[in-house]
Design a protein around this motif. Structure first.
Motif: not given
Length: 114
Positions: A31-50
């Motif tokens: 629910s959260s670690l995966h997303h933050y880890y991916a972002f901080h390792t350069g493998r995910a981008l922030p989104s503006d999903l409503d």
């Protein structure tokens, strides 16, 4: 990504996995670690999903659910329960059942009858 997280945070991952039920000290991998880890390792981008987040234990949960149904302006929503106990279950079922039936009136093929 999940295998990498399990290796990188092995002790915390093992401790979390050993709990039969969620505990306060658990890491929230999907629910959260995966997303933050991916972002901080350069493998995910922030989104503006409503999206909307509704905590069912909060006094404003019914109003938030009503607004979700009325507006239908969110691409996704999360229903969570952070502070309830068994005594709250009846009230939450009474709150959620009409919301879910109204939000998802048609069953999908993999749902069980009834």
């Amino acid at each position: 990504m999940l295998a990498e997280i399990e290796e990188e945070f092995a002790e915390q991952h093992r401790t979390t996995a050993a709990h039969r039920f969620r505990s306060r000290g658990d890491i929230a991998v999907p629910s959260s670690l995966h997303h933050y880890y991916a972002f901080h390792t350069g493998r995910a981008l922030p989104s503006d999903l409503d999206y909307a987040y509704v905590d069912l234990s909060r006094p404003n949960a019914a109003a938030r659910l009503d607004r979700l149904l009325a507006d239908r302006d969110r691409a996704a929503f999360c229903l969570n329960d952070t502070r309830s106990d068994e005594a709250d279950i009846t009230g939450q079922v009474a709150l959620l059942h009409p919301f879910l039936v109204a939000c998802f009136p048609l069953p999908v093929p993999y749902e069980l009858p009834g």
